[in-house]
Design a protein around this motif. Sequence first.
Motif, PDB file in Angstrom:
ATOM      1  N   PHE A  43       1.000   2.289  -3.363  1.00  0.00           N
ATOM      2  CA  PHE A  43      -0.380   3.343  -4.030  1.00  0.00           C
ATOM      3  C   PHE A  43      -0.160   4.395  -3.123  1.00  0.00           C
ATOM      4  O   PHE A  43      -0.311   5.627  -3.804  1.00  0.00           O
ATOM      5  N   SER A 102      -2.544   2.248 -10.625  1.00  0.00           N
ATOM      6  CA  SER A 102      -2.676   0.804  -9.365  1.00  0.00           C
ATOM      7  C   SER A 102      -2.451  -0.399 -10.698  1.00  0.00           C
ATOM      8  O   SER A 102      -1.654  -1.310 -10.429  1.00  0.00           O
ATOM      9  N   SER A 147       1.158  -1.310  -0.110  1.00  0.00           N
ATOM     10  CA  SER A 147       0.459   0.114   0.215  1.00  0.00           C
ATOM     11  C   SER A 147       0.602   1.179  -0.059  1.00  0.00           C
ATOM     12  O   SER A 147       0.277   2.394  -0.342  1.00  0.00           O
ATOM     13  N   VAL A 152      -4.871   7.331  -9.570  1.00  0.00           N
ATOM     14  CA  VAL A 152      -4.338   6.066  -8.744  1.00  0.00           C
ATOM     15  C   VAL A 152      -5.237   4.489  -8.821  1.00  0.00           C
ATOM     16  O   VAL A 152      -4.634   3.951  -9.633  1.00  0.00           O
ATOM     17  N   SER A 153      -6.556   5.002  -9.161  1.00  0.00           N
ATOM     18  CA  SER A 153      -7.094   3.160  -9.937  1.00  0.00           C
ATOM     19  C   SER A 153      -6.308   3.035 -11.081  1.00  0.00           C
ATOM     20  O   SER A 153      -5.903   1.552 -10.658  1.00  0.00           O
TER      21      SER A 153
END
Length: 141
Positions: free
Chosen positions: A43, A60, A40, A56-57
């Motif tokens: 991210f 990732s 994590s 970010v989505s």
Amino acid sequence: MLALVTTMGVGLALGFRPDGGVGGVLAAMLLLLVFAVSVSWIFAALGVVAKAPETVSGSSMLVMFPLVFTSNIFVEPDTMPGWMEAIVKVNPVSNAATAVRGLVHGDASGSDIGWVLLACGIITVIFAPLTMYLYRAKSRT
């Protein structure tokens, strides 16, 4: 954590019986939790530098997609070409999957668990300070 418990509950309802017992299952869940927290940080770093949450989505997936599909989660490494098998053996996702399977089945080796913890440490040592640096730099502007 709820997803892990739910997945285990569905598996038990369908007839899966872990040879590692309750201790093995709990150790596997703890190892997955440690792995997830370390990943994590990657991210979090992406989130600090991203202009929009949607970025970010999408980004990732650029990180996780190759890691998951070049792991031993779906296919046995023995069936892969030699160059890909070499990548699979050093992939932290493969190491985590192998260690978790071993813990649940009761035949985990210390080296399997050790490699996962080493990968978690390396990822955290690199990305936690980087994330904090990026956050401080962004908050100053």
